[in-house]
Write an enzyme that holds these catalytic residues in place. Structure first.
Site, PDB file in Angstrom:
ATOM      1  N   CYS A 129      50.327  42.893  48.396  1.00  0.00           N
ATOM      2  CA  CYS A 129      50.217  43.586  47.105  1.00  0.00           C
ATOM      3  C   CYS A 129      51.575  44.245  46.798  1.00  0.00           C
ATOM      4  O   CYS A 129      52.088  45.010  47.611  1.00  0.00           O
ATOM      5  CB  CYS A 129      49.123  44.654  47.158  1.00  0.00           C
ATOM      6  SG  CYS A 129      48.916  45.447  45.565  1.00  0.00           S
ATOM      7  N   LYS A 164      47.519  35.939  53.143  1.00  0.00           N
ATOM      8  CA  LYS A 164      48.115  35.780  51.806  1.00  0.00           C
ATOM      9  C   LYS A 164      49.440  36.536  51.714  1.00  0.00           C
ATOM     10  O   LYS A 164      49.485  37.744  51.953  1.00  0.00           O
ATOM     11  CB  LYS A 164      47.147  36.301  50.741  1.00  0.00           C
ATOM     12  CG  LYS A 164      47.692  36.164  49.324  1.00  0.00           C
ATOM     13  CD  LYS A 164      46.637  36.520  48.290  1.00  0.00           C
ATOM     14  CE  LYS A 164      47.163  36.423  46.882  1.00  0.00           C
ATOM     15  NZ  LYS A 164      46.168  36.827  45.878  1.00  0.00           N
ATOM     16  N   GLY A 241      49.174  30.725  41.707  1.00  0.00           N
ATOM     17  CA  GLY A 241      50.265  31.237  40.880  1.00  0.00           C
ATOM     18  C   GLY A 241      50.416  30.422  39.605  1.00  0.00           C
ATOM     19  O   GLY A 241      50.904  29.289  39.640  1.00  0.00           O
TER      20      GLY A 241
HETATM   21  C1  LIG Z   1      44.531  42.076  37.491  1.00  0.00           C
HETATM   22  C2  LIG Z   1      44.906  41.449  38.801  1.00  0.00           C
HETATM   23  C3  LIG Z   1      44.399  41.970  39.988  1.00  0.00           C
HETATM   24  C4  LIG Z   1      44.730  41.396  41.220  1.00  0.00           C
HETATM   25  N1  LIG Z   1      44.205  41.910  42.369  1.00  0.00           N
HETATM   26  C5  LIG Z   1      44.469  41.312  43.565  1.00  0.00           C
HETATM   27  C6  LIG Z   1      43.868  41.791  44.768  1.00  0.00           C
HETATM   28  O1  LIG Z   1      43.060  42.715  44.781  1.00  0.00           O
HETATM   29  N2  LIG Z   1      44.210  41.151  45.936  1.00  0.00           N
HETATM   30  C7  LIG Z   1      45.083  40.094  45.985  1.00  0.00           C
HETATM   31  O2  LIG Z   1      45.329  39.560  47.074  1.00  0.00           O
HETATM   32  N3  LIG Z   1      45.640  39.610  44.847  1.00  0.00           N
HETATM   33  C8  LIG Z   1      45.354  40.201  43.651  1.00  0.00           C
HETATM   34  N4  LIG Z   1      45.911  39.699  42.504  1.00  0.00           N
HETATM   35  C9  LIG Z   1      46.832  38.543  42.605  1.00  0.00           C
HETATM   36  C10 LIG Z   1      46.095  37.225  42.340  1.00  0.00           C
HETATM   37  O3  LIG Z   1      45.073  36.984  43.282  1.00  0.00           O
HETATM   38  C11 LIG Z   1      47.095  36.038  42.356  1.00  0.00           C
HETATM   39  O4  LIG Z   1      47.702  35.938  43.638  1.00  0.00           O
HETATM   40  C12 LIG Z   1      48.184  36.188  41.315  1.00  0.00           C
HETATM   41  O5  LIG Z   1      47.695  36.766  40.126  1.00  0.00           O
HETATM   42  C13 LIG Z   1      48.856  34.856  40.985  1.00  0.00           C
HETATM   43  O6  LIG Z   1      47.919  33.947  40.474  1.00  0.00           O
HETATM   44  P1  LIG Z   1      47.701  33.709  38.886  1.00  0.00           P
HETATM   45  O7  LIG Z   1      49.056  33.491  38.291  1.00  0.00           O
HETATM   46  O8  LIG Z   1      46.790  32.526  38.798  1.00  0.00           O
HETATM   47  O9  LIG Z   1      47.070  34.972  38.353  1.00  0.00           O
HETATM   48  C14 LIG Z   1      45.593  40.268  41.257  1.00  0.00           C
HETATM   49  C15 LIG Z   1      46.101  39.749  40.064  1.00  0.00           C
HETATM   50  C16 LIG Z   1      45.770  40.314  38.845  1.00  0.00           C
HETATM   51  C17 LIG Z   1      46.331  39.712  37.575  1.00  0.00           C
END
Ligand SMILES: Cc1cc2nc3c(=O)[nH]c(=O)nc-3n(C[C@H](O)[C@H](O)[C@H](O)COP(=O)(O)O)c2cc1C
Length: 309
Positions: A129, A164, A241
């Protein structure tokens, strides 16, 4: 013969390679159920900490031209709610990956034990994170600590363990440490530290100032990270991503991902995105005369040419 979309990540068998990414829909059981009904093979829960966390004050998320920047602050209902989340997904016959975020080895172990006892199909360790101190990137960048956490979990937890990571100078060293310690898969990538400034107020928009960038903007970076990791490690990789259509999902699989997670794409395109991507992938495989989706994993690497099929 019908196209075979099933994939296996460690011991986790999935009917197709699409998984909901952690955190996107918060922690509501009914939303996780809707994602399974919409076609995803599995969902990943919001990252859960030992104590309930309220997260940061608003604004916590902002849309940009190319995705979102969020600093939710790991808001989550805490360890006691893990059984409810797992049961709700089981009710609709989906697979559930419980994401956990500890700040010490013993916290990770305690969270993993509760997830395992609740019937989780796998555990994802949030080691990445970008906007919460002691819970994220600072752990993932410390490859010795990564090794220690995964080794302890591996000795005590029988279900698959996924690690992750986000983008840092040494993320490949951490991926290798996770593999050496017994992780079943690597998940790449988390959001990337970013900022948005309001030109009229002349201040950062998010209450936390910094947030994590997700969505189409980070897709080429995720493709690069998965491609590099595929050359370095021998356990499965789950790519995440910026997936927003079937091409971007296929691209990550050609780079080396055995399955993919979709996050911001659900916000951008709605929950129909899962079915749309599955249809697109099926058509792509048929046009390329490929019967099993597993045959395209890592195909973009020089040593894996089409004639290997
Ligand atoms: C609003 C929001 C909350 C997220 N919360 C978490 C989380 O609690 N744990 C985590 O490992 N990743 C979290 N992520 C990251 C996503 O799981 C992912 O790795 C990241 O958004 C990239 O993927 P995407 O481009 O498809 O969104 C969060 C992303 C967003 C946008």
């Amino acid at each position: 013969m019908p196209t075979d979309l099933s994939v296996t990540i460690g011991q986790l068998q999935l009917k197709n390679p699409l998984i909901l990414a952690s955190g996107i829909l918060g922690d509501k059981p009914s939303l996780l159920q809707r994602i399974i009904k919409a076609g995803a093979a599995a969902v990943t829960t919001k990252s859960i900490t030992i104590e309930k966390r309220e997260g940061y004050s608003t604004p916590i998320i902002i849309a940009t031209d190319c995705g979102y920047i969020n600093a939710v602050g790991l808001a989550n209902p805490g360890i006691d709610k893990i059984p409810d989340l797992v049961n709700s997904v089981k009710l609709v016959k989906g697979k559930v990956i419980v994401s956990i975020a500890g700040s010490t080895v013993s916290e990770f172990l305690k969270l993993a034990e509760v997830a395992r006892n609740s019937g989780a199909d796998a555990i994802e360790l949030n080691l990445s994170c970008p906007h919460v101190k002691k819970h994220g990137l600072s752990i993932g960048m410390d490859s010795k600590l990564v090794h220690k956490i995964i080794q302890v979990l591996n000795e005590n937890i029988e279900i698959p363990i996924f690690a992750k990571f986000g983008i840092s100078d040494n993320y490949l060293t951490s991926c290798k440490a996770a593999e050496d310690a017994g992780a079943d898969a690597i998940v790449l990538i988390n959001t990337i530290r970013a900022m948005k400034i309001d030109v009229w107020i002349k201040k950062p928009v998010l209450s936390n100032k910094f947030g994590g960038l997700s969505g189409p903007a980070i897709h080429p970076i995720a493709v690069r990270a998965v491609y590099e990791a595929y050359e370095k490690i021998n356990i499965p990789i789950i790519g995440v991503g910026g997936i927003y259509n079937w091409e971007s999902a296929v691209e990550l699989m050609l780079a080396g991902a055995s399955a993919v997670q979709i996050g911001s794409g659900v916000g951008i395109r709605g929950i129909d995105i899962f079915n749309e991507i599955l249809l697109g992938i099926k058509k792509y495989l048929m046009e390329n005369k490929v019967q099993k989706i597993t045959e395209i994993i890592g195909l973009a690497h020089e040593e894996r040419k089409l004639q290997d099929l």
